[in-house]
Design a protein around this motif. Structure first.
Motif, PDB file in Angstrom:
ATOM      1  N   GLU A  50     -46.715 -70.631  68.832  1.00  0.00           N
ATOM      2  CA  GLU A  50     -46.646 -70.156  70.217  1.00  0.00           C
ATOM      3  C   GLU A  50     -47.227 -71.219  71.135  1.00  0.00           C
ATOM      4  O   GLU A  50     -48.168 -71.918  70.778  1.00  0.00           O
ATOM      5  CB  GLU A  50     -47.415 -68.849  70.385  1.00  0.00           C
ATOM      6  CG  GLU A  50     -46.816 -67.687  69.615  1.00  0.00           C
ATOM      7  CD  GLU A  50     -45.453 -67.290  70.104  1.00  0.00           C
ATOM      8  OE1 GLU A  50     -45.113 -67.647  71.251  1.00  0.00           O
ATOM      9  OE2 GLU A  50     -44.724 -66.639  69.358  1.00  0.00           O
TER      10      GLU A  50
ATOM     11  N   LYS B 251     -33.059 -61.242  68.423  1.00  0.00           N
ATOM     12  CA  LYS B 251     -34.517 -61.253  68.336  1.00  0.00           C
ATOM     13  C   LYS B 251     -35.171 -61.516  69.686  1.00  0.00           C
ATOM     14  O   LYS B 251     -36.173 -60.895  70.052  1.00  0.00           O
ATOM     15  CB  LYS B 251     -34.966 -62.314  67.322  1.00  0.00           C
ATOM     16  CG  LYS B 251     -36.484 -62.486  67.178  1.00  0.00           C
ATOM     17  CD  LYS B 251     -36.785 -63.565  66.153  1.00  0.00           C
ATOM     18  CE  LYS B 251     -38.293 -63.833  66.061  1.00  0.00           C
ATOM     19  NZ  LYS B 251     -39.025 -62.672  65.523  1.00  0.00           N
TER      20      LYS B 251
ATOM     21  N   ALA C  48     -38.023 -58.055  68.610  1.00  0.00           N
ATOM     22  CA  ALA C  48     -38.879 -59.235  68.770  1.00  0.00           C
ATOM     23  C   ALA C  48     -39.769 -59.476  67.563  1.00  0.00           C
ATOM     24  O   ALA C  48     -40.073 -60.631  67.226  1.00  0.00           O
ATOM     25  CB  ALA C  48     -39.730 -59.094  70.036  1.00  0.00           C
ATOM     26  N   GLU C  49     -40.199 -58.419  66.902  1.00  0.00           N
ATOM     27  CA  GLU C  49     -41.131 -58.572  65.780  1.00  0.00           C
ATOM     28  C   GLU C  49     -40.419 -58.694  64.431  1.00  0.00           C
ATOM     29  O   GLU C  49     -41.090 -58.842  63.405  1.00  0.00           O
ATOM     30  CB  GLU C  49     -42.087 -57.373  65.746  1.00  0.00           C
ATOM     31  CG  GLU C  49     -42.906 -57.197  67.015  1.00  0.00           C
ATOM     32  CD  GLU C  49     -43.692 -58.451  67.384  1.00  0.00           C
ATOM     33  OE1 GLU C  49     -44.286 -59.063  66.456  1.00  0.00           O
ATOM     34  OE2 GLU C  49     -43.707 -58.825  68.571  1.00  0.00           O
ATOM     35  N   ARG C  50     -39.116 -58.618  64.437  1.00  0.00           N
ATOM     36  CA  ARG C  50     -38.381 -58.734  63.179  1.00  0.00           C
ATOM     37  C   ARG C  50     -37.931 -60.171  62.954  1.00  0.00           C
ATOM     38  O   ARG C  50     -37.665 -60.916  63.908  1.00  0.00           O
ATOM     39  CB  ARG C  50     -37.187 -57.784  63.178  1.00  0.00           C
ATOM     40  CG  ARG C  50     -37.606 -56.316  63.214  1.00  0.00           C
ATOM     41  CD  ARG C  50     -36.418 -55.394  63.163  1.00  0.00           C
ATOM     42  NE  ARG C  50     -35.638 -55.576  61.931  1.00  0.00           N
ATOM     43  CZ  ARG C  50     -34.529 -54.894  61.658  1.00  0.00           C
ATOM     44  NH1 ARG C  50     -34.068 -54.009  62.543  1.00  0.00           N
ATOM     45  NH2 ARG C  50     -33.879 -55.105  60.532  1.00  0.00           N
ATOM     46  N   SER C  51     -37.833 -60.571  61.712  1.00  0.00           N
ATOM     47  CA  SER C  51     -37.450 -61.945  61.399  1.00  0.00           C
ATOM     48  C   SER C  51     -35.946 -62.113  61.537  1.00  0.00           C
ATOM     49  O   SER C  51     -35.177 -61.143  61.499  1.00  0.00           O
ATOM     50  CB  SER C  51     -37.868 -62.297  59.970  1.00  0.00           C
ATOM     51  OG  SER C  51     -37.069 -61.590  59.030  1.00  0.00           O
TER      52      SER C  51
ATOM     53  N   ASP D 214     -37.442 -68.606  60.896  1.00  0.00           N
ATOM     54  CA  ASP D 214     -37.615 -68.505  62.343  1.00  0.00           C
ATOM     55  C   ASP D 214     -37.974 -69.845  62.976  1.00  0.00           C
ATOM     56  O   ASP D 214     -37.504 -70.165  64.076  1.00  0.00           O
ATOM     57  CB  ASP D 214     -38.697 -67.468  62.680  1.00  0.00           C
ATOM     58  CG  ASP D 214     -38.202 -66.036  62.506  1.00  0.00           C
ATOM     59  OD1 ASP D 214     -37.034 -65.854  62.084  1.00  0.00           O
ATOM     60  OD2 ASP D 214     -38.974 -65.097  62.779  1.00  0.00           O
TER      61      ASP D 214
END
Length: 473
Positions: A4, A243, A250-253, A329
């Motif tokens: 991030e 995603k 958003a939290e899933r790969s 990701d």
């Protein structure tokens, strides 16, 4: 690479100007391939010899090659190591079984039929499912896909949402299927063998389809007992857009999203030269046992035995490993981030591009580059030629030339979109290359001396954009 902020995360500077955090690719360079810098005179000669068709340029005369992302990616050290494990047995190669298992785990389909590349899978699918007089609806055409459907006797009908034909519309999922259009086809056509869904939609600017829309298409087709066949060539890129753009994901790969997305279809065609990060190869996947049996019979005739399908064992091993890397990701964040970086540079310069920026390429709106040219003067083909002349950047026309002719009337198809595709190979070019491309495109756009367009002087019978030749008007 710090996880991030992602490349798509803007931060505010002290001057309250928005900019993006610097980021670096999640790989380092281990080997380099020299590229030649040419002079303007050399480029003019090369382009003339190529009939003003960038497909006919020699690669050695190209500085930055953005013609396609098909088979042009850089393989990893793990993939190259896999080449040494190639089992080149004619039948039953262990690499086939590794690839089959990898596709089942990440894409979820029951049967795998390998092919030499994606259009081999399109051909086999069309031959085993289409009868003359059929109608195949899809979310915008793709060149080879539509050709194989029409060659088998079907008529293609576009059912993409209207936003997909509007380059300036910023809708996040312009690849969505218009459910009303699709239902109209399903209830009025004599016979629909399957619905063809592309993820992402290449000809619309690499635009994705949402998970909600895919689920709704599945529900509609189930009521009509019509299967769905997915063009999964860039389905991992589509998963990344789900995603980052669709609520609840958003939290899933990427890998998890890909598996769910494919679960709403009954099979897929795949060009392994895109998402799976290899230079050659593809496959057809199916869940239906009887269809898979027909496909295996066809692949033996046209491609090779059903356990290699035109690929060497080493190619299948590299593809299996490439699939594993493609769903990570970090890889996809950098892949899409580089495309967005180029797109944002062009937007800042005022260059007209298709919005939002797609997954594998930045698409230039040739109509707004050259509003004085009619489609019969080939504005996108002209723009691709001008880009090469300026700095040796090779791009691809995606307009009237690619659209071809109506196979019944012989007249040009006149698509609403007249685009030039700047297609970025995976893990090949650096941010500095993107800077050079952006400066060249901006210079061409701002050049007050506008070209007069082109005329076609040679047109092949099929898929003319590959081999057609032009001359300046």
């Amino acid at each position: 690479m710090p996880p991030e902020p992602a490349p798509s995360t803007p931060i505010r500077t002290t001057g309250q100007q928005l900019r993006r955090r610097s980021w670096a690719e999640p790989w380092k360079i281990k080997m380099v391939e020299p590229i030649k810098v040419t002079t303007a005179a050399q480029r003019a000669t090369a382009l003339r010899d190529a009939g003003y068709n960038t497909f006919l340029l020699r690669s050695e005369d190209v500085y930055i090659d953005l013609l396609t992302d098909s088979g042009t990616s850089a393989m990893s050290d793990w993939q190259w190591a896999g080449l040494m494990l190639g089992d080149e047995a004619y039948a039953g190669s262990k690499n086939f079984y590794h690839l089959e298992d990898t596709v089942r785990r990440h894409y979820g389909y029951k049967h795998l039929i390998p092919t030499h590349q994606g259009r081999g899978a399109e051909h086999i699918l069309s031959q085993i499912m289409i009868q003359p007089g059929d109608t195949v609806p899809g979310n915008m055409y793709f060149t080879t896909t539509r050709y194989h459907q029409e060659h088998a006797g079907a008529q293609f009908v576009d059912v993409v949402v209207d936003e997909g034909h509007d380059p300036a519309n910023p809708a996040p999922f312009k690849g969505n299927v218009d459910l009303a259009k699709l239902e109209r086809v399903l209830t009025t056509a004599k016979h629909v063998p399957y619905v063809c869904v592309a993820a992402t939609v290449n000809m619309a600017g690499g635009q994705p389809i949402s998970m909600a829309n895919m689920r709704a298409v599945r529900e509609l087709c189930a009521r009509q007992h019509v299967p769905i066949m997915l063009d999964a060539t860039r389905a991992v890129e589509n998963a990344w857009f789900i995603k980052t753009r669709e609520p609840g994901y958003a939290e899933r790969s990427c890998g998890e999203i890909l598996r769910e997305f494919c679960s709403y279809s009954d099979g897929c065609t795949m060009s392994g030269k895109k998402d799976p990060l290899v230079n050659i190869g593809g496959w057809l996947s199916l869940n239906d046992d009887q269809l898979a049996d027909k496909a295996r019979n066809m692949v033996v005739v046209y491609e090779g035995l059903h356990t290699y399908g035109g690929m060497a064992g080493r190619d299948m091993e590299a593809m299996a490993r490439g699939i594993e890397e493609s769903v990570q990701d970090d890889h996809m964040r950098a892949r899409i981030g580089q495309v967005e970086y180029l797109g944002e540079l062009l937007q800042v310069a005022g260059v007209p591009v298709v919005l939002p920026i797609g997954g594998h390429a930045v698409y230039l709106d040739a109509r707004r580059f050259y509003p004085h040219l009619t489609q019969d003067e080939f504005p996108a083909q002209t723009l691709a030629a001008e880009l090469y002349l300026d700095a040796g950047v090779r791009a691809m026309e995606r307009g009237i030339v690619s659209a071809g002719r109506d196979h019944k009337t012989g007249k040009h198809h006149y698509p609403k979109l007249e685009l030039v595709r700047l297609t970025i190979p995976r893990r090949v070019y650096t941010q500095a290359h993107m800077d050079v491309v952006a400066e060249s495109v901006t210079a061409v756009f701002q050049n007050p001396d506008k070209p007069r367009g082109l005329k076609m002087v040679y047109e092949p019978e099929n898929l003319r954009f590959f081999q057609a030749r032009f001359e300046p008007l």
